[in-house]
Design a protein around this motif. Structure first.
Motif, PDB file in Angstrom:
ATOM      1  N   SER A   5       0.823  -1.211   0.000  1.00  0.00           N
ATOM      2  CA  SER A   5       0.000   0.000   0.000  1.00  0.00           C
ATOM      3  C   SER A   5       0.855   1.258   0.000  1.00  0.00           C
ATOM      4  N   GLU A   6       2.165   1.107   0.362  1.00  0.00           N
ATOM      5  CA  GLU A   6       3.079   2.252   0.331  1.00  0.00           C
ATOM      6  C   GLU A   6       3.828   2.343  -1.003  1.00  0.00           C
ATOM      7  N   ASN A   7       3.423   1.510  -1.977  1.00  0.00           N
ATOM      8  CA  ASN A   7       4.035   1.491  -3.314  1.00  0.00           C
ATOM      9  C   ASN A   7       5.466   0.978  -3.325  1.00  0.00           C
ATOM     10  N   PHE A   8       5.795   0.097  -2.380  1.00  0.00           N
ATOM     11  CA  PHE A   8       7.058  -0.621  -2.435  1.00  0.00           C
ATOM     12  C   PHE A   8       6.826  -1.980  -3.097  1.00  0.00           C
ATOM     13  N   THR A   9       7.877  -2.507  -3.700  1.00  0.00           N
ATOM     14  CA  THR A   9       7.786  -3.800  -4.382  1.00  0.00           C
ATOM     15  C   THR A   9       8.019  -4.933  -3.400  1.00  0.00           C
ATOM     16  N   THR A  10       7.218  -5.979  -3.537  1.00  0.00           N
ATOM     17  CA  THR A  10       7.439  -7.226  -2.802  1.00  0.00           C
ATOM     18  C   THR A  10       7.619  -8.361  -3.811  1.00  0.00           C
ATOM     19  N   THR A  11       8.208  -9.447  -3.344  1.00  0.00           N
ATOM     20  CA  THR A  11       8.231 -10.664  -4.151  1.00  0.00           C
ATOM     21  C   THR A  11       7.444 -11.742  -3.419  1.00  0.00           C
ATOM     22  N   LEU A  12       6.972 -12.723  -4.185  1.00  0.00           N
ATOM     23  CA  LEU A  12       6.041 -13.724  -3.664  1.00  0.00           C
ATOM     24  C   LEU A  12       6.726 -15.015  -3.245  1.00  0.00           C
ATOM     25  N   GLY A  13       8.053 -15.022  -3.171  1.00  0.00           N
ATOM     26  CA  GLY A  13       8.789 -16.252  -2.885  1.00  0.00           C
ATOM     27  C   GLY A  13       9.473 -16.730  -4.144  1.00  0.00           C
ATOM     28  N   ARG A  14      10.629 -17.330  -3.969  1.00  0.00           N
ATOM     29  CA  ARG A  14      11.448 -17.768  -5.111  1.00  0.00           C
ATOM     30  C   ARG A  14      10.626 -18.639  -6.051  1.00  0.00           C
ATOM     31  N   GLU A  15      10.804 -18.434  -7.358  1.00  0.00           N
ATOM     32  CA  GLU A  15      10.069 -19.162  -8.401  1.00  0.00           C
ATOM     33  C   GLU A  15       8.563 -18.872  -8.355  1.00  0.00           C
ATOM     34  N   GLY A  16       8.194 -17.680  -7.894  1.00  0.00           N
ATOM     35  CA  GLY A  16       6.784 -17.377  -7.673  1.00  0.00           C
ATOM     36  C   GLY A  16       5.992 -16.964  -8.892  1.00  0.00           C
ATOM     37  N   SER A  17       6.572 -17.037 -10.085  1.00  0.00           N
ATOM     38  CA  SER A  17       5.830 -16.613 -11.282  1.00  0.00           C
ATOM     39  C   SER A  17       4.634 -17.519 -11.579  1.00  0.00           C
ATOM     40  N   ASP A  18       4.763 -18.798 -11.272  1.00  0.00           N
ATOM     41  CA  ASP A  18       3.610 -19.700 -11.429  1.00  0.00           C
ATOM     42  C   ASP A  18       2.437 -19.226 -10.579  1.00  0.00           C
ATOM     43  N   TYR A  19       2.744 -18.797  -9.375  1.00  0.00           N
ATOM     44  CA  TYR A  19       1.709 -18.305  -8.458  1.00  0.00           C
ATOM     45  C   TYR A  19       1.032 -17.076  -9.032  1.00  0.00           C
ATOM     46  N   THR A  20       1.814 -16.185  -9.639  1.00  0.00           N
ATOM     47  CA  THR A  20       1.245 -15.000 -10.275  1.00  0.00           C
ATOM     48  C   THR A  20       0.216 -15.397 -11.331  1.00  0.00           C
ATOM     49  N   ALA A  21       0.575 -16.347 -12.170  1.00  0.00           N
ATOM     50  CA  ALA A  21      -0.350 -16.810 -13.212  1.00  0.00           C
ATOM     51  C   ALA A  21      -1.620 -17.371 -12.598  1.00  0.00           C
ATOM     52  N   SER A  22      -1.464 -18.102 -11.500  1.00  0.00           N
ATOM     53  CA  SER A  22      -2.612 -18.686 -10.808  1.00  0.00           C
ATOM     54  C   SER A  22      -3.528 -17.605 -10.243  1.00  0.00           C
ATOM     55  N   ILE A  23      -2.941 -16.537  -9.711  1.00  0.00           N
ATOM     56  CA  ILE A  23      -3.740 -15.439  -9.151  1.00  0.00           C
ATOM     57  C   ILE A  23      -4.577 -14.777 -10.240  1.00  0.00           C
ATOM     58  N   PHE A  24      -3.946 -14.435 -11.366  1.00  0.00           N
ATOM     59  CA  PHE A  24      -4.690 -13.799 -12.458  1.00  0.00           C
ATOM     60  C   PHE A  24      -5.778 -14.724 -12.994  1.00  0.00           C
ATOM     61  N   ALA A  25      -5.454 -16.003 -13.170  1.00  0.00           N
ATOM     62  CA  ALA A  25      -6.431 -16.954 -13.703  1.00  0.00           C
ATOM     63  C   ALA A  25      -7.632 -17.076 -12.780  1.00  0.00           C
ATOM     64  N   SER A  26      -7.377 -17.154 -11.489  1.00  0.00           N
ATOM     65  CA  SER A  26      -8.458 -17.292 -10.520  1.00  0.00           C
ATOM     66  C   SER A  26      -9.361 -16.063 -10.517  1.00  0.00           C
ATOM     67  N   CYS A  27      -8.750 -14.885 -10.520  1.00  0.00           N
ATOM     68  CA  CYS A  27      -9.544 -13.658 -10.474  1.00  0.00           C
ATOM     69  C   CYS A  27     -10.312 -13.416 -11.769  1.00  0.00           C
ATOM     70  N   LEU A  28      -9.770 -13.879 -12.898  1.00  0.00           N
ATOM     71  CA  LEU A  28     -10.405 -13.659 -14.197  1.00  0.00           C
ATOM     72  C   LEU A  28     -11.228 -14.854 -14.670  1.00  0.00           C
ATOM     73  N   GLN A  29     -11.270 -15.923 -13.862  1.00  0.00           N
ATOM     74  CA  GLN A  29     -11.966 -17.160 -14.238  1.00  0.00           C
ATOM     75  C   GLN A  29     -11.514 -17.644 -15.617  1.00  0.00           C
ATOM     76  N   ALA A  30     -10.218 -17.806 -15.749  1.00  0.00           N
ATOM     77  CA  ALA A  30      -9.624 -18.226 -17.022  1.00  0.00           C
ATOM     78  C   ALA A  30     -10.030 -19.651 -17.373  1.00  0.00           C
ATOM     79  N   GLN A  31      -9.945 -19.947 -18.657  1.00  0.00           N
ATOM     80  CA  GLN A  31     -10.244 -21.304 -19.125  1.00  0.00           C
ATOM     81  C   GLN A  31      -9.172 -22.284 -18.653  1.00  0.00           C
ATOM     82  N   SER A  32      -7.918 -21.833 -18.659  1.00  0.00           N
ATOM     83  CA  SER A  32      -6.816 -22.681 -18.215  1.00  0.00           C
ATOM     84  C   SER A  32      -5.585 -21.819 -18.000  1.00  0.00           C
ATOM     85  N   VAL A  33      -4.599 -22.408 -17.322  1.00  0.00           N
ATOM     86  CA  VAL A  33      -3.268 -21.821 -17.193  1.00  0.00           C
ATOM     87  C   VAL A  33      -2.285 -22.793 -17.827  1.00  0.00           C
ATOM     88  N   THR A  34      -1.387 -22.275 -18.651  1.00  0.00           N
ATOM     89  CA  THR A  34      -0.317 -23.098 -19.228  1.00  0.00           C
ATOM     90  C   THR A  34       1.020 -22.533 -18.781  1.00  0.00           C
TER      91      THR A  34
END
Length: 419
Positions: free
Chosen positions: A190-219
């Motif tokens: 909320s203070e506009n600083f960057t955080t990371t989600l844990g090492r190798e967390g890019s898969d998690y990022t994809a999962s977050i967007f897919a869940s919020c957007l009700q995606a057909q699938s994640v690859t």
């Protein structure tokens, strides 16, 4: 709509980025959001830079120049020298320039997130520019304004309500007008600083967007043919799973299977969104599909090896039994220091815990534990986890090894070994 995630190996050079664009072209009729990791080993290089800067090491600027040279060499292989992406990349590097001008005053974890996050900002600038150059329309999205986290640096905890509101409010309209390219691994406070989600967390990022957007699938596009029963770097006779249940995938990632980030699966399971793990060098291959499947029969055990482990043994200074109060307090100290427990074993007089070795966190934890307990520890260990194991395989993998801890249950065996 579809969500794609491309890891560092898939964008490690100009050929990889060209291949990514060809894959994206095949899905040009779909609404597509792609999540991109830092290029190649950039995260490792930036981790070295963060440590050097924090310690004010003499090679800090040399390490920084190596990161810049790597990215500019890729740029020169993809674009004409007058392309505006050179300005975008230069402006992104300014975030590091500003930090290196001053001596460090913040915590290491804060500095780590501000520096290491630049890898994803760079890769997505380059990928976005190249997708546009080959005739597709793509838009760059700064994920730090959409995935909202607390101030737990290096392990940001996602505020799901705020995150989904932001994503649902703005991203669907962006998807209507082209491919959306964003960064994996990152969030914002909320203070506009960057955080990371844990090492190798890019898969998690994809999962977050897919869940919020009700995606057909994640690859998630990998340098392996799919999910294997073991790491091919360690074992020659691996087999690929055509399908896996969400439950089995969660177990595998929890125990350290590196092909998928541990936090990835649960949001997809809750939303009923399948996860496809496919090879980026053979995009037409079936890969592995993770979804709602019944309990499966496994012809071969799943073998997971985690290196760089530590094993700590804790006992009370007054030689009393290890009680529930002791356990509660020790767990609290582990949680406060963001040290994840991989294996725990108790006896009457001691508690043994195996965990990932992160030197800065361990030293702080050790100092706290020593105030109240007798402590012994070993480092540079390996943790082998076997799912659906047979005792013959267990003997084979531990033959001639020094076993420091062994724990078996109905489906899972875990062994901590020296080396």
């Amino acid at each position: 709509m579809l969500v794609f995630k491309f890891g560092g190996a898939s964008v490690k050079d100009a050929a990889g980025i060209t291949n990514l664009a060809q894959i994206v072209k095949k899905y040009s009729h779909e609404q597509l959001l792609i999540v991109v990791s830092a290029m190649g080993k950039t995260t490792n290089a930036l981790e070295k830079l963060a440590k050097a800067y924090y310690n004010q090491a003499v090679d800090t600027h040399q390490l920084y120049e190596e990161v810049k040279l790597y990215h500019y060499s890729i740029l020169h292989n993809l674009f004409d020298d007058t392309h505006p992406v050179f300005d975008d990349v230069a402006n992104t590097f300014v975030e590091i320039d500003w930090m290196l001008e001053d001596e460090p005053v913040d915590t290491y974890d804060f500095i780590y997130d501000q520096l290491v996050s630049v890898g994803e900002l760079l890769s997505t600038r380059i990928v976005t520019a190249y997708i546009n150059q080959v005739g597709l329309t793509s838009k760059w999205l700064d994920v730090r304004g959409f995935i909202h986290t607390d101030n737990t640096y290096r392990e940001g905890v996602v505020d799901w309500s705020k995150t989904c509101t932001s994503i649902q409010q703005y991203v669907p309209a962006m998807l209507m007008s082209g491919v959306v390219v964003t960064q994996g691994f990152l969030g914002g406070t909320s203070e506009n600083f960057t955080t990371t989600l844990g090492r190798e967390g890019s898969d998690y990022t994809a999962s977050i967007f897919a869940s919020c957007l009700q995606a057909q699938s994640v690859t998630t596009w990998k340098d392996v043919p799919g999910v294997l029963n073991a790491d091919p770097k360690f074992f020659a006779d691996t087999i690929k799973f055509d399908t896996l249940s969400y439950t089995e995938a969660i177990e595998m990632t929890y125990y350290g299977a590196s092909v998928i980030h541990p936090k990835t699966i649960k949001p997809l399971q809750n939303a009923g969104i399948p996860l496809l793990v496919k090879p980026f060098n053979d995009p037409n291959a079936a890969g592995t599909v993770i979804s709602h499947y019944d309990n499966q029969y496994f012809k071969k055990a799943i073998i997971i090896v985690k290196q760089n482990q530590a094993l700590i043994s804790i006992s009370a200074k007054d030689f009393s039994f290890i009680s529930e109060n002791h356990l509660s307090h020790v767990y609290q100290l582990f949680a406060q220091n963001q040290v994840k427990v991989n294996v725990l074993q108790t006896s009457a007089l001691s508690l043994s815990v195996c965990f990932d070795w992160v030197e800065e966190r361990f030293n702080h934890l050790l100092n706290q534990l020593k105030q109240e307990f007798n402590v012994k520890y070993n480092s540079n260990l390996s943790l082998i986890t076997l799912r659906h194991y047979q005792y013959e395989l267990l003997k084979e993998l531990t033959n001639g090894k020094k076993i420091l801890l062994e724990q078996t249950s109905r489906n899972t065996a875990q062994i901590v070994i020296a080396g």
